[in-house]
Design an enzyme around this catalytic site. Structure first.
Site, PDB file in Angstrom:
ATOM      1  N   GLY A   1       0.828  -1.219   0.000  1.00 30.19           N
ATOM      2  CA  GLY A   1       0.000   0.000   0.000  1.00 30.19           C
ATOM      3  C   GLY A   1       0.854   1.257   0.000  1.00 30.19           C
TER       4      GLY A   1
ATOM      5  N   GLU B   1      13.409   9.031 -27.429  1.00 27.82           N
ATOM      6  CA  GLU B   1      14.604   8.692 -28.237  1.00 27.82           C
ATOM      7  C   GLU B   1      14.398   7.368 -28.976  1.00 27.82           C
ATOM      8  OE1 GLU B   1      18.443   9.823 -27.183  1.00 27.82           O
ATOM      9  OE2 GLU B   1      17.795  11.437 -25.864  1.00 27.82           O
TER      10      GLU B   1
HETATM   11  N1  CAA Z   1      23.653   6.256 -38.712  1.00 23.69           N
HETATM   12  C1  CAA Z   1      23.927   6.829 -39.904  1.00 23.69           C
HETATM   13  N2  CAA Z   1      23.038   6.800 -40.932  1.00 23.69           N
HETATM   14  C2  CAA Z   1      21.870   6.168 -40.739  1.00 23.69           C
HETATM   15  C3  CAA Z   1      21.524   5.545 -39.515  1.00 23.69           C
HETATM   16  C4  CAA Z   1      22.489   5.608 -38.471  1.00 23.69           C
HETATM   17  N3  CAA Z   1      22.253   5.032 -37.307  1.00 23.69           N
HETATM   18  N4  CAA Z   1      20.297   5.014 -39.601  1.00 23.69           N
HETATM   19  C5  CAA Z   1      19.870   5.271 -40.848  1.00 23.69           C
HETATM   20  N5  CAA Z   1      20.813   5.968 -41.521  1.00 23.69           N
HETATM   21  C6  CAA Z   1      20.776   6.410 -42.914  1.00 23.69           C
HETATM   22  C7  CAA Z   1      20.630   5.218 -43.840  1.00 23.69           C
HETATM   23  O1  CAA Z   1      21.879   4.651 -44.133  1.00 23.69           O
HETATM   24  C8  CAA Z   1      19.963   5.847 -45.036  1.00 23.69           C
HETATM   25  O2  CAA Z   1      20.957   6.523 -45.762  1.00 23.69           O
HETATM   26  P1  CAA Z   1      21.078   6.435 -47.379  1.00 23.69           P
HETATM   27  O3  CAA Z   1      19.972   7.245 -47.931  1.00 23.69           O
HETATM   28  O4  CAA Z   1      22.405   7.009 -47.671  1.00 23.69           O
HETATM   29  O5  CAA Z   1      20.948   4.973 -47.724  1.00 23.69           O
HETATM   30  C9  CAA Z   1      19.057   6.902 -44.429  1.00 23.69           C
HETATM   31  O6  CAA Z   1      19.617   7.208 -43.139  1.00 23.69           O
HETATM   32  C10 CAA Z   1      17.638   6.428 -44.262  1.00 23.69           C
HETATM   33  O7  CAA Z   1      17.655   5.293 -43.447  1.00 23.69           O
HETATM   34  P2  CAA Z   1      16.420   4.306 -43.303  1.00 23.69           P
HETATM   35  O8  CAA Z   1      15.896   3.959 -44.676  1.00 23.69           O
HETATM   36  O9  CAA Z   1      16.819   3.208 -42.398  1.00 23.69           O
HETATM   37  O10 CAA Z   1      15.352   5.274 -42.591  1.00 23.69           O
HETATM   38  P3  CAA Z   1      13.881   4.957 -42.092  1.00 23.69           P
HETATM   39  O11 CAA Z   1      12.993   6.026 -42.580  1.00 23.69           O
HETATM   40  O12 CAA Z   1      13.518   3.543 -42.365  1.00 23.69           O
HETATM   41  O13 CAA Z   1      14.010   5.232 -40.502  1.00 23.69           O
HETATM   42  C11 CAA Z   1      14.337   4.629 -38.208  1.00 23.69           C
HETATM   43  C12 CAA Z   1      14.829   4.558 -39.655  1.00 23.69           C
HETATM   44  C13 CAA Z   1      15.438   3.919 -37.442  1.00 23.69           C
HETATM   45  C14 CAA Z   1      13.023   3.958 -37.975  1.00 23.69           C
HETATM   46  C15 CAA Z   1      14.274   6.119 -37.768  1.00 23.69           C
HETATM   47  O14 CAA Z   1      13.176   6.782 -38.361  1.00 23.69           O
HETATM   48  C16 CAA Z   1      14.169   6.282 -36.266  1.00 23.69           C
HETATM   49  O15 CAA Z   1      15.168   6.200 -35.545  1.00 23.69           O
HETATM   50  N6  CAA Z   1      12.937   6.559 -35.726  1.00 23.69           N
HETATM   51  C17 CAA Z   1      12.771   6.880 -34.329  1.00 23.69           C
HETATM   52  C18 CAA Z   1      12.931   8.356 -34.125  1.00 23.69           C
HETATM   53  C19 CAA Z   1      13.344   8.725 -32.751  1.00 23.69           C
HETATM   54  O16 CAA Z   1      14.133   8.042 -32.089  1.00 23.69           O
HETATM   55  N7  CAA Z   1      12.841   9.856 -32.260  1.00 23.69           N
HETATM   56  C20 CAA Z   1      13.244  10.333 -30.990  1.00 23.69           C
HETATM   57  C21 CAA Z   1      13.046  11.801 -30.930  1.00 23.69           C
HETATM   58  S1  CAA Z   1      14.126  12.613 -29.835  1.00 23.69           S
HETATM   59  C22 CAA Z   1      13.528  12.427 -28.277  1.00 23.69           C
HETATM   60  O17 CAA Z   1      12.689  11.629 -27.995  1.00 23.69           O
HETATM   61  C23 CAA Z   1      14.251  13.273 -27.334  1.00 23.69           C
HETATM   62  C24 CAA Z   1      13.692  13.550 -26.007  1.00 23.69           C
HETATM   63  O18 CAA Z   1      12.567  13.923 -25.814  1.00 23.69           O
HETATM   64  C25 CAA Z   1      14.601  13.485 -24.865  1.00 23.69           C
END
Ligand code: CAA
Length: 381
Positions: free
Chosen positions: A341, A364
């Site tokens: 509780g 993130e």
């Molecule tokens: N490092 C370098 N480049 C990267 C990468 C990485 N980790 N991940 C992807 N890329 C590059 C790819 O190589 C690609 O490049 P090219 O065009 O040269 O081939 C490009 O980026 C596109 O990659 P994807 O096709 O994989 O992209 P996607 O649209 O499928 O998205 C995802 C990938 C991982 C889902 C991404 O959208 C993601 O991380 N989403 C979550 C967003 C997020 O974490 N938001 C948090 C906001 S901040 C926050 O929350 C802060 C707070 O309040 C404290």
């Protein structure tokens, strides 16, 4: 524990931060949660002790701390107050795009005042319609002479409206998809920048989460970070680094909840003996401690990979964030159960810890997105 070590200087620094957290931060945690007001005193405390300087290189007024030391600092602060731990994590997050891809002038302009804590930083990626699908953003930036004109808005921005330095992602070329996104430094005073809705949240209540609005917002062209079209990569590379910090925040919350549960179980007497004598409670504590330790190893390992300069740590950073945040949710939930509780009441910090832990599974990148990142990496290997 410890297969991973830090230098003696950093060990001393972390010990000092633990003391500051226990003596100065812990006594404020309940009040910060209760009032929901941004803890300026905690920001001053971290600034005064150079804790906010940790993520910045020495040549720009920072401490140039290792990723592992920053991680441990976030853990120690979050063990006492997750909102205060987030102050350091977001100072790093909002500045990371400049650290990774900014030029010398940008670093010289912004880092000294961020390192001293005079200015706060924020990271503007998320929008109302683009959370997990970060590339679906709508905010646009159009070059006009020596300026970019930004239009759009960002949602759920930590430190939103308080940060002087906002790293903001916007579309500069719609045809190019993720390669048409660019990153900018937007100062709070720039014409056309304003703060919209301030959120009322479940946890980390002292942290301000707000909407950023750009209405013909004028940003000097020299504030472009890196080159046009590099913004999405900069955002992803930033998150690869800073997800470790969220893992550390979750780890700190879980550690705090575990300690609370142990101390309560030892002093709470039922049926004539402390409840810690019961094997049912002992097994719960053993499971909780094992999850915390496993989370710690994943989080420290990812940080140590960064410090060793290893390139492919993205998968490990996602694993650390995902595992530690799930562990934090489970451990805080079990802590409440052990306190019974009392655990449900605001008189004890267990329920606050659970509310604070929840966001670590979401921000993130949700833990579903972390699984996506891990799986993509596994399949590409
Ligand atoms: N490092 C370098 N480049 C990267 C990468 C990485 N980790 N991940 C992807 N890329 C590059 C790819 O190589 C690609 O490049 P090219 O065009 O040269 O081939 C490009 O980026 C596109 O990659 P994807 O096709 O994989 O992209 P996607 O649209 O499928 O998205 C995802 C990938 C991982 C889902 C991404 O959208 C993601 O991380 N989403 C979550 C967003 C997020 O974490 N938001 C948090 C906001 S901040 C926050 O929350 C802060 C707070 O309040 C404290």
């Amino acid at each position: 524990m410890a297969v991973i070590t830090v230098s003696e200087d950093e060990r001393d620094l972390i010990a000092a931060i633990r003391e500051i957290a226990e003596e100065r931060v812990a006594p404020r945690a309940a009040e910060i949660d209760h009032t929901g007001e941004f803890p300026w005193d905690m920001k001053e405390l971290l600034a005064h002790h150079d804790i906010l300087a940790m993520p910045f290189p020495e040549e720009y007024g920072g401490l140039g701390s290792s990723e592992l030391a920053i991680t441990m600092a976030i853990e120690e602060l979050s063990r006492c107050c997750a909102t205060t731990g987030l102050l350091l994590a977001v100072q790093q997050l909002g500045s990371m795009p400049i650290l990774l891809a900014g030029n010398e002038k940008q670093k010289r302009t912004y880092f000294p005042r961020l390192a001293s804590g005079e200015w706060l930083a924020a990271f503007g990626l998320t929008e109302a319609g683009s959370g997990s699908d970060a590339a679906a953003m709508k905010t646009v930036a159009v070059r006009q002479g020596d300026k970019y004109i930004l239009n759009g808005s960002k949602r759920f921005i930590t430190n939103g409206g308080l940060a002087q330095v906002n790293t903001v992602f916007a579309i500069t070329d719609r045809e190019k998809g993720t390669r048409g996104i660019s990153a900018f430094i937007v100062e709070k005073e720039y014409p056309g920048f304003s703060v919209g809705h301030v959120e009322d949240k479940m946890g980390i209540k002292g942290s301000q989460t707000a909407e950023l609005i750009f209405q013909d917002c004028e940003v000097p062209a020299e504030n472009l970070i890196g080159e046009e079209g590099q913004g999405f990569k900069i955002a992803m590379m930033t998150l690869d680094r800073t997800r470790i910090g969220i893992g550390a925040q979750a780890l700190g919350i879980a550690q705090g909840a575990l300690e609370l549960a142990i101390s309560y179980a030892k002093q709470r007497v039922q049926f004539g003996h402390p409840i810690a004598d019961n094997q049912g409670i002992q097994f719960m504590l053993a499971d909780m401690a094992t999850k915390v330790e496993a989370a710690r190893l994943l989080v420290y390992n990812a940080a140590a990979m960064v410090d060793r300069g290893e390139k492919n740590f993205s998968k490990y950073s996602s694993m650390a964030k995902m595992f530690a945040s799930d562990a934090a949710m489970e451990v805080t939930n079990d802590a409440i159960q052990i306190l019974g509780g009392y655990g449900y009441m605001k008189e004890y910090p267990a329920e606050r810890m659970m509310r604070d832990a929840k966001i670590t599974q979401i921000y993130e990148g949700t833990n579903q997105i972390q699984r996506l990142v891990i799986a993509r990496s596994l399949l590409a290997e």
